[in-house]
Design a protein around this motif. Structure first.
Motif, PDB file in Angstrom:
ATOM      1  N   PRO A 104       4.542 -17.003   8.964  1.00 14.96           N
ATOM      2  CA  PRO A 104       3.775 -17.027  10.112  1.00 14.96           C
ATOM      3  C   PRO A 104       4.657 -16.817  11.756  1.00 14.96           C
ATOM      4  O   PRO A 104       4.189 -16.369  12.426  1.00 14.96           O
ATOM      5  CB  PRO A 104       2.951 -18.557  10.226  1.00 14.96           C
ATOM      6  N   ASP A 105       5.800 -17.312  11.545  1.00 12.52           N
ATOM      7  CA  ASP A 105       6.695 -17.244  12.655  1.00 12.52           C
ATOM      8  C   ASP A 105       7.077 -15.903  12.661  1.00 12.52           C
ATOM      9  O   ASP A 105       8.037 -15.449  13.737  1.00 12.52           O
ATOM     10  CB  ASP A 105       7.828 -18.151  12.381  1.00 12.52           C
ATOM     11  N   GLU A 106       6.974 -15.038  11.733  1.00 17.74           N
ATOM     12  CA  GLU A 106       7.740 -13.524  11.826  1.00 17.74           C
ATOM     13  C   GLU A 106       6.504 -12.659  11.702  1.00 17.74           C
ATOM     14  O   GLU A 106       6.960 -11.221  11.553  1.00 17.74           O
ATOM     15  CB  GLU A 106       8.267 -13.498  10.587  1.00 17.74           C
ATOM     16  N   LEU A 107       5.210 -12.736  12.037  1.00 12.81           N
ATOM     17  CA  LEU A 107       4.158 -11.763  12.337  1.00 12.81           C
ATOM     18  C   LEU A 107       4.433 -10.866  13.237  1.00 12.81           C
ATOM     19  O   LEU A 107       5.283 -11.272  14.479  1.00 12.81           O
ATOM     20  CB  LEU A 107       2.877 -12.481  12.288  1.00 12.81           C
ATOM     21  N   ARG A 108       3.847  -9.624  13.150  1.00 15.35           N
ATOM     22  CA  ARG A 108       4.039  -8.623  14.028  1.00 15.35           C
ATOM     23  C   ARG A 108       5.388  -8.038  14.676  1.00 15.35           C
ATOM     24  O   ARG A 108       5.819  -7.723  15.577  1.00 15.35           O
ATOM     25  CB  ARG A 108       3.330  -9.133  15.432  1.00 15.35           C
ATOM     26  N   ARG A 109       6.290  -8.246  13.310  1.00 17.54           N
ATOM     27  CA  ARG A 109       7.337  -7.725  13.675  1.00 17.54           C
ATOM     28  C   ARG A 109       7.952  -6.538  12.642  1.00 17.54           C
ATOM     29  O   ARG A 109       9.126  -6.456  12.283  1.00 17.54           O
ATOM     30  CB  ARG A 109       8.646  -8.906  13.412  1.00 17.54           C
ATOM     31  N   GLY A 110       6.993  -6.083  11.887  1.00 14.63           N
ATOM     32  CA  GLY A 110       6.930  -4.955  10.757  1.00 14.63           C
ATOM     33  C   GLY A 110       7.200  -5.411   9.388  1.00 14.63           C
ATOM     34  O   GLY A 110       7.148  -4.790   8.443  1.00 14.63           O
ATOM     35  N   HIS A 111       7.431  -6.737   9.084  1.00 17.06           N
ATOM     36  CA  HIS A 111       7.575  -7.183   7.753  1.00 17.06           C
ATOM     37  C   HIS A 111       6.454  -7.077   6.996  1.00 17.06           C
ATOM     38  O   HIS A 111       6.440  -6.530   5.883  1.00 17.06           O
ATOM     39  CB  HIS A 111       8.157  -8.545   7.879  1.00 17.06           C
ATOM     40  N   GLY A 112       5.293  -7.190   7.380  1.00 19.57           N
ATOM     41  CA  GLY A 112       4.138  -7.108   6.597  1.00 19.57           C
ATOM     42  C   GLY A 112       3.858  -5.654   6.369  1.00 19.57           C
ATOM     43  O   GLY A 112       3.386  -5.328   5.221  1.00 19.57           O
ATOM     44  N   SER A 113       4.006  -4.806   7.142  1.00 20.89           N
ATOM     45  CA  SER A 113       3.770  -3.391   6.895  1.00 20.89           C
ATOM     46  C   SER A 113       4.852  -2.868   5.844  1.00 20.89           C
ATOM     47  O   SER A 113       4.478  -2.060   4.994  1.00 20.89           O
ATOM     48  CB  SER A 113       3.805  -2.518   8.212  1.00 20.89           C
ATOM     49  N   ARG A 114       6.071  -3.117   5.979  1.00 17.88           N
ATOM     50  CA  ARG A 114       7.020  -2.808   4.980  1.00 17.88           C
ATOM     51  C   ARG A 114       6.869  -3.504   3.627  1.00 17.88           C
ATOM     52  O   ARG A 114       6.764  -2.876   2.607  1.00 17.88           O
ATOM     53  CB  ARG A 114       8.562  -3.356   5.458  1.00 17.88           C
ATOM     54  N   LEU A 115       6.491  -4.599   3.584  1.00 18.09           N
ATOM     55  CA  LEU A 115       6.153  -5.229   2.320  1.00 18.09           C
ATOM     56  C   LEU A 115       4.607  -4.820   1.623  1.00 18.09           C
ATOM     57  O   LEU A 115       4.598  -4.465   0.584  1.00 18.09           O
ATOM     58  CB  LEU A 115       5.692  -6.945   2.752  1.00 18.09           C
ATOM     59  N   LEU A 116       3.830  -4.585   2.334  1.00 17.59           N
ATOM     60  CA  LEU A 116       2.563  -3.771   1.960  1.00 17.59           C
ATOM     61  C   LEU A 116       2.868  -2.426   1.304  1.00 17.59           C
ATOM     62  O   LEU A 116       2.434  -1.946   0.204  1.00 17.59           O
ATOM     63  CB  LEU A 116       1.578  -3.752   2.937  1.00 17.59           C
ATOM     64  N   GLN A 117       3.563  -2.054   2.121  1.00 18.70           N
ATOM     65  CA  GLN A 117       3.977  -0.176   1.710  1.00 18.70           C
ATOM     66  C   GLN A 117       4.784  -0.297   0.297  1.00 18.70           C
ATOM     67  O   GLN A 117       4.526   0.380  -0.509  1.00 18.70           O
ATOM     68  CB  GLN A 117       4.624   0.533   2.632  1.00 18.70           C
ATOM     69  N   ALA A 118       5.706  -1.401   0.384  1.00 16.01           N
ATOM     70  CA  ALA A 118       6.409  -1.551  -1.022  1.00 16.01           C
ATOM     71  C   ALA A 118       5.564  -1.880  -2.048  1.00 16.01           C
ATOM     72  O   ALA A 118       5.857  -1.318  -3.244  1.00 16.01           O
ATOM     73  CB  ALA A 118       7.518  -2.593  -0.665  1.00 16.01           C
ATOM     74  N   ALA A 119       4.778  -2.851  -1.815  1.00 19.72           N
ATOM     75  CA  ALA A 119       3.874  -3.213  -3.011  1.00 19.72           C
ATOM     76  C   ALA A 119       2.817  -2.158  -3.275  1.00 19.72           C
ATOM     77  O   ALA A 119       2.618  -1.949  -4.672  1.00 19.72           O
ATOM     78  CB  ALA A 119       3.040  -4.403  -2.505  1.00 19.72           C
ATOM     79  N   VAL A 120       2.400  -1.373  -2.333  1.00 23.65           N
ATOM     80  CA  VAL A 120       1.525  -0.019  -2.901  1.00 23.65           C
ATOM     81  C   VAL A 120       2.578   0.710  -3.855  1.00 23.65           C
ATOM     82  O   VAL A 120       1.918   1.374  -4.641  1.00 23.65           O
ATOM     83  CB  VAL A 120       0.741   0.344  -1.758  1.00 23.65           C
ATOM     84  N   ASP A 121       3.599   1.009  -3.375  1.00 22.77           N
ATOM     85  CA  ASP A 121       4.515   2.078  -4.079  1.00 22.77           C
ATOM     86  C   ASP A 121       4.806   1.388  -5.369  1.00 22.77           C
ATOM     87  O   ASP A 121       5.015   2.210  -6.379  1.00 22.77           O
ATOM     88  CB  ASP A 121       5.935   2.222  -3.177  1.00 22.77           C
ATOM     89  N   THR A 122       4.935   0.188  -5.462  1.00 19.66           N
ATOM     90  CA  THR A 122       5.331  -0.471  -6.869  1.00 19.66           C
ATOM     91  C   THR A 122       3.956  -0.273  -7.686  1.00 19.66           C
ATOM     92  O   THR A 122       4.315   0.130  -8.768  1.00 19.66           O
ATOM     93  CB  THR A 122       5.665  -1.958  -6.730  1.00 19.66           C
ATOM     94  N   MET A 123       2.947  -0.574  -7.203  1.00 20.37           N
ATOM     95  CA  MET A 123       1.578  -0.420  -8.101  1.00 20.37           C
ATOM     96  C   MET A 123       1.621   0.979  -8.505  1.00 20.37           C
ATOM     97  O   MET A 123       1.026   1.239  -9.650  1.00 20.37           O
ATOM     98  CB  MET A 123       0.468  -0.913  -7.344  1.00 20.37           C
TER      99      MET A 123
END
Length: 180
Positions: A104-123
């Motif tokens: 929650p302290d790291e929101l809006r810093r791009g971590h979520g976008s990178r993580l979501l893209q990596a998860a989609v790529d993994t799937m």
């Protein structure tokens, strides 16, 4: 000349990440379920870390994956991908993003976008055609983020008894996206 570039990445979680993932998960859950779950409903940090250690050391299926978002060597998010387990899903072609958590302290810093893209790529690499994710019905910020990335409600919903049956109910809606 440009300024310093932050050292950020996403990788598959290691067993050594267990304590950091457990700590992040518990902090996020305390915030997410405040007012819904009693404080003693969550496991102790050492219990959660031990469960993560075991899960990371011995995944139940080769397609069960835990990814961590890092800033330098600090875990700032994690995602779990696996075959979908819903009765209306096909575990051969449907994946589930079982959990998606960013500090929650790291929101809006791009971590979520990178993580979501990596998860989609993994799937996708695991040859899944569709992905689903259950989110809290009041998690508006997360839903907005996911819908902006192409996820949409598919009409399914559920209610989970979070502790002793009937004492706390968590309402969720299911989002989905095509992976092909």
């Amino acid at each position: 000349m440009t300024g310093p570039i932050s050292d950020v990445s996403v990788r598959v979680a290691w067993a050594d990440d267990a304590a950091a993932i457990a700590d992040l998960q518990l902090r996020a859950w305390r915030q997410q379920y405040a007012g819904v779950l009693p404080p003693d409903a969550l496991p102790a940090a050492d219990t959660a870390a031990a469960a993560w250690q075991q899960s990371l050391a011995r995944p139940g299926d080769a397609r069960n994956r835990v990814l961590v978002a890092l800033e330098r060597n600090r875990v700032v998010g994690f995602a779990i991908t696996c075959p979908a387990g819903d009765p209306d899903s096909d575990p051969a072609s449907d994946a589930e993003l079982m959990e998606f958590t960013v500090d929650p302290d790291e929101l809006r810093r791009g971590h979520g976008s990178r993580l979501l893209q990596a998860a989609v790529d993994t799937m996708r690499a695991d040859r899944f055609q569709r992905a689903v994710l259950w989110v809290g019905s009041t998690a508006d910020e997360l839903r907005t983020f996911l819908e902006g990335a192409g996820w949409a409600p598919d009409g399914a919903h559920r209610e989970l008894d979070a502790t002793v049956p009937g004492s706390a109910t968590v309402r969720q809606v299911r989002l989905h996206t095509a992976l092909a």
